[in-house]
Design an enzyme around this catalytic site. Structure first.
Site, PDB file in Angstrom:
ATOM      1  N   CYS A 168       0.848  -1.202   0.000  1.00  0.00           N
ATOM      2  CA  CYS A 168       0.000   0.000   0.000  1.00  0.00           C
ATOM      3  C   CYS A 168       0.883   1.252   0.000  1.00  0.00           C
ATOM      4  CB  CYS A 168      -0.935  -0.028   1.216  1.00  0.00           C
ATOM      5  SG  CYS A 168      -2.109   1.347   1.272  1.00  0.00           S
ATOM      6  N   CYS A 169       1.913   1.259   0.859  1.00  0.00           N
ATOM      7  CA  CYS A 169       2.845   2.403   0.906  1.00  0.00           C
ATOM      8  C   CYS A 169       3.564   2.574  -0.433  1.00  0.00           C
ATOM      9  CB  CYS A 169       3.879   2.228   2.023  1.00  0.00           C
ATOM     10  SG  CYS A 169       3.258   2.528   3.694  1.00  0.00           S
ATOM     11  N   CYS A 201      -1.066   8.771   7.184  1.00  0.00           N
ATOM     12  CA  CYS A 201      -2.380   8.390   6.679  1.00  0.00           C
ATOM     13  C   CYS A 201      -3.326   8.082   7.854  1.00  0.00           C
ATOM     14  CB  CYS A 201      -2.268   7.142   5.817  1.00  0.00           C
ATOM     15  SG  CYS A 201      -1.326   7.398   4.313  1.00  0.00           S
ATOM     16  N   CYS A 252      -3.433   4.613   9.541  1.00  0.00           N
ATOM     17  CA  CYS A 252      -2.151   4.122  10.065  1.00  0.00           C
ATOM     18  C   CYS A 252      -1.523   5.056  11.082  1.00  0.00           C
ATOM     19  CB  CYS A 252      -1.180   3.895   8.907  1.00  0.00           C
ATOM     20  SG  CYS A 252      -1.784   2.673   7.733  1.00  0.00           S
ATOM     21  N   CYS A 269       8.086   3.684   6.025  1.00  0.00           N
ATOM     22  CA  CYS A 269       7.133   3.506   4.933  1.00  0.00           C
ATOM     23  C   CYS A 269       7.831   3.285   3.605  1.00  0.00           C
ATOM     24  CB  CYS A 269       6.228   4.717   4.825  1.00  0.00           C
ATOM     25  SG  CYS A 269       7.140   6.240   4.605  1.00  0.00           S
TER      26      CYS A 269
HETATM   27  S1  SF4 Z   1       0.612   4.659   5.667  1.00  0.00           S
HETATM   28 FE1  SF4 Z   1      -1.081   3.132   5.613  1.00  0.00          FE
HETATM   29  S2  SF4 Z   1      -2.716   3.958   4.277  1.00  0.00           S
HETATM   30 FE2  SF4 Z   1      -0.803   5.187   3.990  1.00  0.00          FE
HETATM   31  S3  SF4 Z   1       0.132   4.319   2.213  1.00  0.00           S
HETATM   32 FE3  SF4 Z   1       1.070   3.281   3.973  1.00  0.00          FE
HETATM   33  S4  SF4 Z   1      -0.228   1.463   4.431  1.00  0.00           S
HETATM   34 FE4  SF4 Z   1      -1.340   2.764   2.973  1.00  0.00          FE
END
Ligand code: SF4
Length: 241
Positions: free
Chosen positions: A120-121, A201, A204, A229
């Site tokens: 996701c990151c 985010c 998170c 991240c």
């Molecule tokens: S911090 Fe969480 S929501 Fe944001 S990009 Fe990374 S995993 Fe995805």
């Protein structure tokens, strides 16, 4: 009690650190152009943008809008865009990649495994970061040594990567950051007044309790060692990702 009342306590050598930071930013603008500031709109980053504007440096700012930011972050972003002398550019993830990932893994994939969280990151942060840094000779971040064990050795200027990274607040304390915000009337993220030391985010990031580590509010369900991240992690080629 707000963040300023709680935290604004300069260290004894604050004035010297501020001088050093200003000199470093001036040198960065003079000798490393084109360069840019990466801003998450957290306390450190609004201080750096304020310094760039106060010193009238030719350093643009960019923000990664992951599509998962708190509404308060988007509000601060709009205010910054309206008030900053330095141009502020927003980078967003590629929509098809986001849609494909959410369809396949769901919107809460980040809680299921570290690999899914990192995927996701990668889509929402790392790929847009790579676009933001294209053509830039150097970049500026708000990393501080005090933030976590993994950041304890952060230098003011990191030239170990092909693209040098300036960390002008590397030796500042949290008290120094808030002293600057208080004395210069810097507009800051409202969640800092609700015990969020680190802004990220919405799914998170959470508030922390007194005595908890600065990064305890980020990916709190994971081990400390996994908590980056990808924005400040070096890959096998030593390239910042
Ligand atoms: S911090 Fe969480 S929501 Fe944001 S990009 Fe990374 S995993 Fe995805």
């Amino acid at each position: 009690m707000g963040a300023i009342e709680l935290h604004a306590r300069p260290s004894p050598d604050y004035a010297a650190k501020l001088d050093e930071t200003q000199a470093l930013l001036v040198r960065a603008a003079a000798s490393y152009a084109p360069l840019t500031q990466a801003s998450s709109l957290g306390a450190e980053d609004v201080v750096i943008t304020h310094l760039i504007n106060a010193l009238e440096l030719d350093i643009p700012v960019f923000v990664l809008d992951t599509g998962m930011l708190h509404p308060q972050t988007l509000g601060l972003l709009e205010r910054l865009k309206a008030s900053s002398r330095a141009p502020v550019t927003v980078y967003r993830p590629q929509q098809e990649s986001v849609i494909r990932f959410v369809r396949r893994e769901g919107s809460d994939a980040m809680y299921r495994s570290i690999d899914l969280r990192k995927a996701c990151c990668q889509i929402r942060k790392v790929e847009p970061l790579q676009r933001a840094l294209q053509g830039q000779r150097a970049w500026i971040t708000g990393l501080r040594r005090e933030q976590s064990a993994a950041r304890a050795d952060v230098p003011l200027l990191d030239e170990s990567e092909p693209r040098p990274k300036f960390n002008p607040l590397a030796n500042w304390t949290w008290g120094d950051v808030w002293h600057y915000i208080a004395t210069h009337g810097v507009d800051y993220h409202p969640l800092h007044d609700q015990f969020y030391p680190s802004i990220g985010c919405a799914p998170c990031t959470r508030a922390i309790s007194l005595g908890e580590d600065f990064r305890a509010g980020r990916w709190w369900w994971e081990d400390e060692a996994a908590k980056e991240c990808g924005l400040h992690v070096k890959d096998k080629q030593g390239v910042a990702a």
